[in-house]
Design an enzyme around this catalytic site. Structure first.
Site, PDB file in Angstrom:
ATOM      1  N   SER A  35      -4.398   5.899   6.027  1.00 58.86           N
ATOM      2  CA  SER A  35      -3.488   4.612   6.070  1.00 58.86           C
ATOM      3  C   SER A  35      -2.241   5.171   5.905  1.00 58.86           C
ATOM      4  O   SER A  35      -1.751   5.881   5.034  1.00 58.86           O
ATOM      5  CB  SER A  35      -3.879   3.721   4.644  1.00 58.86           C
ATOM      6  OG  SER A  35      -5.297   3.443   4.908  1.00 58.86           O
TER       7      SER A  35
ATOM      8  N   LYS B 159      -4.651   3.749  10.080  1.00 52.71           N
ATOM      9  CA  LYS B 159      -4.506   2.337   9.675  1.00 52.71           C
ATOM     10  C   LYS B 159      -3.054   2.115   9.185  1.00 52.71           C
ATOM     11  O   LYS B 159      -2.702   3.035   8.422  1.00 52.71           O
ATOM     12  CB  LYS B 159      -5.276   2.017   8.659  1.00 52.71           C
ATOM     13  CG  LYS B 159      -5.265   0.577   7.958  1.00 52.71           C
ATOM     14  CD  LYS B 159      -5.940   0.153   6.592  1.00 52.71           C
ATOM     15  CE  LYS B 159      -7.387  -0.342   7.122  1.00 52.71           C
ATOM     16  NZ  LYS B 159      -8.220  -0.794   5.788  1.00 52.71           N
TER      17      LYS B 159
ATOM     18  N   GLU C 205      -6.911  -6.351  10.502  1.00 51.58           N
ATOM     19  CA  GLU C 205      -7.981  -6.417   9.275  1.00 51.58           C
ATOM     20  C   GLU C 205      -7.021  -7.507   8.306  1.00 51.58           C
ATOM     21  O   GLU C 205      -6.063  -7.388   8.136  1.00 51.58           O
ATOM     22  CB  GLU C 205      -8.017  -5.374   8.596  1.00 51.58           C
ATOM     23  CG  GLU C 205      -9.016  -5.351   7.435  1.00 51.58           C
ATOM     24  CD  GLU C 205      -9.227  -3.732   6.786  1.00 51.58           C
ATOM     25  OE1 GLU C 205      -9.970  -3.439   7.533  1.00 51.58           O
ATOM     26  OE2 GLU C 205      -8.700  -3.382   5.847  1.00 51.58           O
TER      27      GLU C 205
ATOM     28  N   ASP D 199     -11.671  -7.704   4.926  1.00 55.32           N
ATOM     29  CA  ASP D 199     -11.956  -6.676   3.808  1.00 55.32           C
ATOM     30  C   ASP D 199     -12.001  -7.491   2.417  1.00 55.32           C
ATOM     31  O   ASP D 199     -12.948  -7.749   1.798  1.00 55.32           O
ATOM     32  CB  ASP D 199     -10.547  -5.862   3.851  1.00 55.32           C
ATOM     33  CG  ASP D 199     -10.423  -4.776   2.847  1.00 55.32           C
ATOM     34  OD1 ASP D 199     -11.453  -4.906   1.845  1.00 55.32           O
ATOM     35  OD2 ASP D 199      -9.362  -3.977   2.776  1.00 55.32           O
TER      36      ASP D 199
ATOM     37  N   LYS E  89     -16.309  -1.739   0.808  1.00 51.91           N
ATOM     38  CA  LYS E  89     -15.824  -1.010  -0.250  1.00 51.91           C
ATOM     39  C   LYS E  89     -16.795  -1.283  -1.194  1.00 51.91           C
ATOM     40  O   LYS E  89     -16.934  -2.367  -1.876  1.00 51.91           O
ATOM     41  CB  LYS E  89     -14.313  -1.309  -0.882  1.00 51.91           C
ATOM     42  CG  LYS E  89     -13.398  -1.028   0.106  1.00 51.91           C
ATOM     43  CD  LYS E  89     -12.017  -1.495  -0.143  1.00 51.91           C
ATOM     44  CE  LYS E  89     -10.907  -0.984   0.971  1.00 51.91           C
ATOM     45  NZ  LYS E  89      -9.625  -1.606   0.607  1.00 51.91           N
TER      46      LYS E  89
ATOM     47  N   GLY F 129     -11.562   2.357   1.274  1.00 55.43           N
ATOM     48  CA  GLY F 129     -11.278   3.090  -0.060  1.00 55.43           C
ATOM     49  C   GLY F 129     -10.194   2.277  -0.809  1.00 55.43           C
ATOM     50  O   GLY F 129      -9.614   1.367  -0.457  1.00 55.43           O
TER      51      GLY F 129
HETATM   52 MG   LIG Z   1      -7.716  -3.672   3.982  1.00 59.03          MG
END
Ligand SMILES: [Mg+2]
Length: 372
Positions: A138, A164, A216, A241, A265, A293
Site C-alpha cells: 500500500s 494499492k 475500493e 472493505d 480482514k 491488512g
Molecule cells: Mg481498504
C-alpha cells in the site's frame, strides 16, 4: 475437548518506518497488544488486537478492545470447548466488537492447531500447494508527485509488483498523473477509504477512466445504496472493505445488485468462523476475494497468510513484508522472495511466535479464566 485457563495481553509499541497516511488518518506508530491464550494443559495460541488507537478506520479502538476482552469476553470463556468453532456460540450474545472477539478467536485457532499438531492453514481448510502468497504493498496518500514516484520506485526495486494507492477527493492528482506511466494498471487498486460522496461524481468518473483493477470503498461504509449506484455507473470493479463487518453485509450488497470484490480482514469480521462463512458465500456467488491488512505485527501477518492461502482468494491482497512497516518486527520477519511473494509460515499452528526477548521486556496483563 479443552478448557481455557488464562489470557495474557502484552503491550506492543512499534514505530512505523515511515508515516502511513490514508484519507482518514496518519499513522506514525503501532501501539497495540499481543494476545496469548492458554489451555489448562499448557498449550498456547497467539493473536493480536488489530484495532487502531483511534476509531477512524473502524469503530473499535485498542482501548475498547481491552475493555471488551477483560469485562465481557474473558468471563464467557469458562466453558469446555469441543471445537474452535464453538467460540462463535460462546460470543453469540456480543453485538459488534468484531476486532475484540477476533483477538481471542484467532488465538484459539492457533492454540487448537498446536494441540492437533497441524498448521493453522490446515485447520482453516486452505490449500496445501499455496505455500507462497503474492505480495501487494500500500502506498500512502500522496499530494506530491515526486514523493510518490520515489516511494513507488523503492518498492519496485524491492520486488513488489502489485500496488494499492490511497486516494481522497482533492488528493488524487499525484496518482492520476503517475497512473499512465508508472503502474501496470491491472496491478493497481485505488482505495478511497470511504472518502468520496455523491457530490464527487466528476472525480469518480475521472478515476473510472483510468482502467485500474479495482476501486475500493469509494463511499462511506454504510452507504450501501450509494455504493450500489456507483457500481452500476462505473466500469471499474468496486471493492468493499469497511462495509463488510460480517457475511450479512455481503448479502445486502448482493441484494442491491452489486457484485463487489471483497477485501477480507479476518479481524474486522470477528475472526475465522465468520471469515469462513464469507469465503463460502464468495465461492457460491462467484465474487472475487482479496486479503487485507491492518499494519499488523508478524503475529497478525502470520494469521493473514494462513487464511490467504485458501484457494477462494483469487485477487492479490495487501500483504507486504515486515520491513515495509517496521524496522524490528516482534517475530521472525516476513521477507519478500525474488518473485514478489511471501512464504506462508511452516510448522504447527501459526508458525510464528513473538521474540522471547521482547516478551520478557514488555508489560503483561494476565487474566484468569474462571469455570462456569
Ligand atoms: Mg481498504
Amino acid at each position: 475437548m479443552i478448557r481455557l485457563e488464562r489470557l495474557r495481553l502484552y503491550s506492543a509499541d512499534l514505530e512505523l518506518r515511515s508515516p502511513f497516511r490514508s484519507s482518514e488518518s496518519t499513522q506514525r506508530s503501532k501501539r497495540t497488544y499481543l494476545v496469548e491464550l492458554e489451555s489448562d494443559d499448557g498449550v498456547t495460541g497467539w493473536s493480536e488486537i488489530s484495532a487502531q488507537e483511534d476509531p477512524s478506520y473502524w469503530p473499535e479502538t485498542v482501548s475498547s478492545c481491552l475493555d471488551v476482552i477483560e469485562h465481557h469476553l474473558v468471563p464467557r470463556l469458562g466453558i469446555a470447548l469441543e471445537s474452535p468453532f464453538d467460540i462463535a456460540r460462546v460470543f453469540a450474545s456480543i453485538r459488534g466488537n468484531q476486532m475484540a472477539r477476533a483477538s481471542i478467536e484467532m488465538a484459539l485457532f492457533d492454540l487448537w492447531a498446536h494441540r492437533e499438531g497441524v498448521s493453522l492453514w490446515q485447520l482453516l481448510g486452505a490449500a496445501s500447494d499455496r505455500t507462497h502468497i503474492t505480495a501487494g504493498v500500500s502506498l500512502s496518500l500522496a499530494d506530491d508527485i515526486d514523493g510518490l514516484r520515489e516511494e513507488l520506485a523503492i518498492y519496485q526495486q524491492d520486488g513488489y509488483r502489485f500496488f494499492k494507492a490511497k486516494i481522497a477527493p482533492g488528493a488524487d492528482a499525484a496518482i492520476l498523473e503517475l497512473c499512465g506511466t508508472e503502474f501496470a494498471l491491472d496491478h493497481l487498486v485505488l482505495d478511497a477509504n470511504g472518502s468520496y460522496s455523491g457530490a464527487h461524481a466528476g472525480e469518480l468518473d475521472r478515476l473510472d477512466s483510468l482502467g485500474v483493477a479495482l476501486l475500493e470503498q469509494p463511499l462511506t461504509e454504510r452507504d450501501f445504496a450509494g455504493l450500489a449506484d456507483t457500481a452500476r455507473r462505473l466500469r471499474t470493479p468496486i471493492g468493499l472493505d469497511e462495509s463488510v463487518g460480517g457475511v450479512d453485509d455481503i448479502v445486502t450488497a448482493l441484494r442491491l445488485g452489486m457484485r463487489p470484490t471483497i477485501n477480507l480482514k479476518p479481524s474486522r469480521v470477528g475472526g475465522y468462523v465468520e471469515s469462513l462463512k464469507i469465503i463460502e458465500l464468495c465461492k457460491h456467488e462467484g465474487l472475487h476475494l482479496r486479503i487485507g491488512g491492518m499494519l499488523e505485527t508478524g503475529i497478525g501477518r502470520a494469521h493473514n497468510l494462513a487464511l490467504a492461502s485458501h484457494p477462494a482468494f483469487d485477487r492479490v491482497g495487501d500483504l507486504a513484508a515486515s520491513d515495509r512497516y517496521f524496522a524490528n518486527d516482534l517475530t521472525e520477519p516476513f521477507v519478500l522472495t525474488a518473485n514478489g511473494t511471501i512464504e506462508r509460515p511452516t510448522g504447527t499452528g501459526l508458525g510464528r511466535v513473538p521474540d522471547p526477548a521482547w516478551i520478557s521486556s514488555t508489560s503483561c496483563l494476565e487474566l484468569h479464566i474462571g469455570r462456569s
